[in-house]
Each structure stands twice: as C-alpha cells, then as structure tokens.
Design a protein around this motif. Structure first.
Motif, short mmCIF file in Angstrom:
data_model
loop_
_atom_site.label_atom_id
_atom_site.label_comp_id
_atom_site.label_asym_id
_atom_site.label_seq_id
_atom_site.Cartn_x
_atom_site.Cartn_y
_atom_site.Cartn_z
N LYS A 120 -4.32 8.92 5.24
CA LYS A 120 -3.88 9.15 6.61
C LYS A 120 -3.59 7.83 7.33
CE LYS A 120 -5.39 11.26 10.96
NZ LYS A 120 -6.49 11.98 11.65
N ASP A 121 -4.48 6.85 7.17
CA ASP A 121 -4.35 5.60 7.92
C ASP A 121 -3.34 4.64 7.31
OD1 ASP A 121 -6.28 6.55 9.61
OD2 ASP A 121 -7.93 5.42 8.68
N HIS A 122 -3.22 4.64 5.98
CA HIS A 122 -2.42 3.62 5.32
C HIS A 122 -1.40 4.20 4.35
CE1 HIS A 122 -5.33 0.74 6.91
NE2 HIS A 122 -6.30 1.46 6.37
N GLY A 123 -1.10 5.49 4.48
CA GLY A 123 -0.25 6.16 3.49
C GLY A 123 1.13 5.54 3.34
N GLN A 124 1.71 5.06 4.45
CA GLN A 124 3.06 4.53 4.37
C GLN A 124 3.10 3.15 3.71
OE1 GLN A 124 5.18 6.75 4.90
NE2 GLN A 124 3.64 8.11 5.79
N ASP A 125 1.93 2.54 3.51
CA ASP A 125 1.87 1.22 2.87
C ASP A 125 1.55 1.29 1.37
OD1 ASP A 125 2.39 -0.18 5.25
OD2 ASP A 125 0.30 0.03 5.85
N ILE A 126 1.36 2.50 0.87
CA ILE A 126 1.06 2.63 -0.56
C ILE A 126 2.28 2.19 -1.37
CG2 ILE A 126 0.38 4.21 -2.39
CD1 ILE A 126 -0.82 6.03 -0.33
N ARG A 127 2.04 1.39 -2.37
CA ARG A 127 3.13 0.98 -3.26
C ARG A 127 3.69 2.18 -4.00
NH1 ARG A 127 2.09 -4.50 -6.44
NH2 ARG A 127 2.76 -3.06 -8.07
N SER A 140 5.04 -6.60 2.89
CA SER A 140 4.42 -6.67 4.21
C SER A 140 3.10 -7.41 4.10
CB SER A 140 4.18 -5.25 4.76
OG SER A 140 3.40 -5.31 5.92
N SER A 141 2.89 -8.36 5.03
CA SER A 141 1.66 -9.15 4.99
C SER A 141 0.44 -8.30 5.30
CB SER A 141 1.77 -10.30 6.00
OG SER A 141 1.98 -9.80 7.30
N LYS A 142 0.67 -7.15 6.00
CA LYS A 142 -0.46 -6.29 6.35
C LYS A 142 -0.58 -5.11 5.40
CE LYS A 142 -0.27 -7.42 11.27
NZ LYS A 142 -0.16 -6.89 12.64
N ALA A 143 0.25 -5.09 4.37
CA ALA A 143 0.23 -3.96 3.44
C ALA A 143 -1.06 -3.97 2.62
CB ALA A 143 1.43 -4.02 2.51
N VAL A 144 -1.41 -2.78 2.16
CA VAL A 144 -2.61 -2.64 1.34
C VAL A 144 -2.25 -1.97 0.03
CG1 VAL A 144 -4.21 -2.53 3.28
CG2 VAL A 144 -3.12 -0.45 2.48
N ARG A 145 -3.07 -2.24 -0.98
CA ARG A 145 -2.83 -1.60 -2.26
C ARG A 145 -3.88 -0.55 -2.52
NH1 ARG A 145 -1.03 -3.34 -8.19
NH2 ARG A 145 -1.22 -1.25 -9.05
N PHE A 146 -3.41 0.63 -2.84
CA PHE A 146 -4.32 1.73 -3.16
C PHE A 146 -4.45 1.83 -4.68
CE2 PHE A 146 -4.58 4.72 0.65
CZ PHE A 146 -4.38 3.69 1.56
N GLN A 147 -5.66 1.79 -5.15
CA GLN A 147 -5.89 2.03 -6.57
C GLN A 147 -6.88 3.19 -6.72
OE1 GLN A 147 -7.11 -1.82 -8.20
NE2 GLN A 147 -5.29 -1.75 -9.51
N LEU A 148 -6.49 4.13 -7.53
CA LEU A 148 -7.35 5.27 -7.77
C LEU A 148 -8.36 4.88 -8.86
CD1 LEU A 148 -7.56 8.18 -6.73
CD2 LEU A 148 -6.26 8.90 -8.72
#
Length: 568
Positions: free
Chosen positions: A50-57, A15-23
């Motif tokens: 909450k805002d981006h949870g579904q975009d987490i890899r 997804s072009s709007k996806a974000v990557r979460f890094q701990l």
C-alpha cells in the motif's frame, strides 16, 4: 518481505527514494498462516504494498504476482485487503512481464472468486477517469495513454470471456462513472473515448453506450448558455492543461462539451469512412443507433444546441439518408398518439434541417413542403366543419398545428430562392398559402415574429399570400389567445406567442465546428425588391426584428434566432 534500495519509480525510472521489495518468505505458507490466525508477515506485506507499491521494481512485482497466482484458491474474502492493494497498483505502463502477470492474476482471481469482478472492473473504470498519462491532443490520448488504455481493454475483453456476468457489471459501472459536468475537460474526453472503445468489442451494447454518452453530452449542452458563446466574452479562468488554449475557453461547461463531442465526432468519422470512402453498411448501422438515441434522449430534451449536430453530420456523409430521417420525424409529428410536445419538437427538427443542411435537395424540400401543407389544409378543414367562423387562437389545443405552420413559413423563407429557380413557384402557388394565413386559427398571430415577417415579405414579393394586413390587424386588435385546461370548460385569455424552436441554429463550439460547417447553409439575404425595403449589412444569421421592434420569444427555444437578417 524486506526492502533494500535501488528500485525504479512508478514510471520505471531510477528514484533516489525508491525501495526494493524482496519476497523473503513463502507467500502461500504465509497466507495459510493468516487464514489460520497464526502469526505471520501478512499485515506487513499489505502495508508495504500500500505504501510503496508504485516503487516496486518490475522484476520484483512480476515475481510477487506470479506467486500470488499460485495462491488464487486461497484468496477468498479473508484476503480482501491484499487483493485491494494489488488492484490499486498502476501497472499498464510497466514491462511486458508485469503486464502479462497482472492480467493473468486478475483473470485467475475473477474466475476463482467472481465476487471480486466488480472490484476489478471498478478499478478499470477509475483508471479511465484519470485520463491516462500524457496530454490529449485533438480528441486523442497521448501514445503512452493509448497503450495504457489498450492494456486495460485487452484485459476486459479476456474477462468478458472468462466471466460472462462481467458484461452487466461493466455496463453498470460505465453508467455510474459519468463525470460531473464541471469536472476538468480530460475527464470528459477520457470517459467518452473509453466508452466508445468498449463499444468496438461489445457491438451489441453500442446503442446503450451511445445513449449513456449522449445523455452526458446533453447535460453539458443544456448547461452551456448560448448567450455566453454568442457574446464571446473574455475567457473565464480555469485550471486546465496547456494543451487547452485559454482563448478557446468561452464557458467551462461548453468547453467540456466541445472536447467531448470532438471525441465522438472522430469516432463517427473513423467508424464509417474506410479507405477514404463511406462504408454504407457501417454508416447505416451507426445511423440506426444514433437515431434511436436521438429519439430517446435529444428529441425530448429542452434547450440542446449542439448534440443534435451528430445526426446532422452523419447525414452529410450520406445525403441519401436524409429523406428517411425527415420522413421518420414527420411520422412522429403527425402521430396523434405521441405527446404534443414531442410532435412539435419533431416538426421543428424537420424545418430546421431542411433550412440549414446544404445536402437537402430541392426535390426533398418541395416534397416536404407539399406534405406539410397538405396536412395543414386537412387540419384547417377539420376545424372549420360545423364551427363558427369567429377567429380564435388556442395554443394548448392547436400547438402542433401552429408549429407546423411556422415550420412551413420557415422553410419557404430559407429556401425560396432555390424553389423559385427550380420551378418551385408553381408548387408554392398550388399549396394555397393564402388560405393558411387567413384561416380562423390565425397562425400568423402566434408564429415567431422573426419567421412571420420574413415569410410575409417573400409571400408578397412572389404574390403567394398577403400577410401584412393580417399582421397589422393582429397587432391592432391584440386578439385573445384561448388556453383551456384539460377537462375544464373555463377559458383563460392569454397573451403569448408560439415558442420559437430552431435546433440547427449556427454552431458555436470552436473545436467541433469543422465537422458541421462543410454541410451548413448560411442564410442568403433577399434583394431589395423582395423585401420591399433595404436590408442591413449586418452579419449573416443575425436576428430579424419584427414590426414592433421586439425580438422573438426565447422560452422553450434552442435559440431565439432562426437565422434571418434584420430588416430596417
């Protein structure tokens, strides 16, 4: 936790709007700081999930869950927000690693802090209500939907072992999650499907789950007007998926009932048919559960039209069970300790089942007719002893008697050809129908005109009884009907007829009719000599008009039609 681009969408696709979460910090240390009210990134973490949870890899989410499992002992009520945002994540469609870590997190969480169990189960039930991904087809979810549901059920099974109290929470949650009867079809399908899936690994709870399901279907049934289905009016507008053809939607609530019943019929079939053969042990077990639900839910309910066909279908799979069911209903009908309204309903089910089920043998039919007539004669004799012979009708006091007489007339009217062709005429002559129709309680006065007219023509053709003189006199004299209030000496004259009640009238739901029609008997019209007049060529199972030209009363009836043809 920082975000960089290049993640997957909630379905795992780029997804072009996806974000990557890094701990980028130690989660356990961060949670400890929050517990000690020190400055930390806890609130930022909760908000980002909450805002981006579904975009987490998938790999990032698996890592987060793995670290969270290492902090389970810390996740008390102070971390409720963190737990809640993790619970609302959609996970069943993700990689095996995420599914495994998520299941482990939930199980560890509930084992350590059982007050979270209700929240976890509520989230499972919410997932069921959403119906799963993909379209449903013929009562079953898509392949992706089946997989997603199976992951949830697998987790529930494990949770039941880890937290025994979760069973009561689960059953309570199911009862609370029954969809409103006007909700979209997918909601009803998913609810029934998943409740039945739970019954497979909680067999001790199957009766309770079936009761919840059938109570829901009964609500749909009584809110599906038969008139709308019979008229086959223009399909009403409804926002449904393309899998539901618009020309099938006669009435939105009836449509919901049809698709939900389809799931239950599939379950019944799959449960008892193993390797193309009926498994008797499985059938008996399901039969006993359904009979109990029938007694508790369906039998006392006014105006159901289709739910009762579940029993009809199950008996068709093994007709040898039918005499047991008929006997069970007849015992209720003749038990003076049971409320009269239930006794009358039981009688109607006996008559309608014998009339409509093609698997009811002529032997069972003859035996039931003999038993019914014997009870009627005993009742007549008990009323005649020490009483004046003045004719009167009291529907409040003698309602069970009148309904039983109508049941007898109805069975004879429907099955007379088989009876005559199987040496049943001798039996019919032996039960003294003439005494029944001429007794002082005058059952022909209050019976449904549909049933009375058809029975009278058959009785005349085979010289079983002479009814027309009585029927004409009833019309001419307009005999009063006495209705006495309990505990009162005052009698009120009323002009009413016996409520018509034909629970197995023709089945009208499109999708599920296939389960019924194999076992269903249509009415066979008499020949000209039997009626003494020509019959119409109208469709089968139409109304039979009474001699005054009016149709049978419809109050307290599943349908006003017992299935006889018009007489011209």
């Amino acid at each position: 936790m920082s975000m960089i681009g290049g993640a997957r969408s909630s379905l795992g696709a780029p997804s072009s709007k996806a974000v990557r979460f890094q701990l980028d910090f130690n989660l356990k240390a961060n949670l400890l700081k929050h517990a000690n009210r020190e400055d930390c990134q806890y609130n930022e973490l909760v908000q980002k999930i909450k805002d981006h949870g579904q975009d987490i890899r998938d790999d990032d989410l698996a890592q987060l869950l793995k670290e969270a499992r290492g902090c389970i002992s810390l996740l008390d009520d102070n971390f409720r927000l963190f737990v809640q945002v993790v619970l609302i994540l959609e996970w069943t469609h993700r990689s095996p690693d995420v599914i495994s870590e998520y299941q482990g997190f939930l199980l560890d969480l509930c084992a350590a802090h059982n007050y979270y169990t209700k929240h976890v189960i509520d989230q499972f039930i919410a997932s069921f209500r959403r119906g799963g991904p993909g379209e449903w087809k013929d009562g079953l979810p898509s392949e992706e939907g089946v997989n997603c549901f199976s992951h949830i059920h697998d987790t529930i099974r494990q949770l039941l072992k880890v937290v025994p109290m979760s069973k009561d929470i689960l059953i309570s949650a199911i009862k609370s999650s029954v969809p409103f009867y006007k909700r979209p079809p997918k909601d009803h399908e998913s609810f029934v499907y998943n409740a039945l899936q739970i019954s497979k690994y909680l067999p001790s709870e199957r009766y309770g789950l079936l009761k919840v399901i059938i109570s829901h279907l009964t609500t749909l049934d009584v809110n599906s007007p038969r008139s709308s289905l019979e008229q086959r009016e223009t399909p009403c507008s409804m926002d449904v998926d393309s899998v539901f053809p618009m020309d099938d939607i006669i009435h939105p609530v009836a449509f919901n009932l049809d698709v939900a019943l389809n799931v239950l019929f599939i379950y019944c079939k799959d449960e008892v048919i193993v390797a193309d053969k009926v498994n008797m042990d499985k059938l008996k077990s399901l039969y006993h559960d359904l009979v109990k639900v029938f007694e508790d839910v369906v039998l006392p309910t006014h105006a159901t039209q289709h739910v009762q066909f579940l029993i009809f279908y199950l008996l068709g799979l093994k007709p040898s069970l039918a005499p047991h069911f008929i006997g069970h209903l007849w015992n209720k009908a003749t038990d003076p300790n049971i409320p009269p309204i239930i006794r009358q309903s039981a009688v109607c089910y006996v008559a309608s089942l014998i009339a409509r089920a093609n698997y009811i043998s002529i032997t069972t039919t003859k035996a039931t007719i003999t038993e019914i007539s014997t009870w009627i004669h005993r009742y007549i004799n008990s009323q005649d002893e020490g009483s004046a012979n003045t004719p009167y009708v009291d529907t409040r006091v003698h309602g069970v008697f009148y309904m039983t007489c109508q049941a007898l007339f109805y069975i004879i009217g429907f099955r007379y050809k088989e009876l005559v062709n199987n040496q049943g005429l001798t039996m019919l002559n032996s039960i003294n129908l003439q005494k029944i129709v001429t007794c002082r309680l005058n059952p022909l006065r209050v019976c449904s005109p549909v049933v009375a007219s058809n029975f009278a023509s058959i009785a005349r053709a085979y010289q079983l009884a002479y009814c027309y003189t009585i029927m004409e006199r009833n019309q001419r004299n307009n005999l009063p009907i006495v209705n006495r209030e309990a505990g009162s000496s005052v009698s009120t004259l009323m002009s009413i007829q016996l409520d018509s009640f034909f629970p197995f009238d023709p089945y009208l739901l499109v999708r599920t009719k296939k389960y019924v029609e194999t076992y269903y008997r249509e009415y066979t019209e008499p020949n000209n000599d039997e009626h003494g007049k020509k019959t119409s060529n109208e469709d089968e199972d139409d109304f039979l008009e009474d001699v005054t030209g009016t149709s049978a009363p419809t109050n307290f009836s599943y349908s006003s039609s017992p299935g006889f043809l018009h007489i011209q």
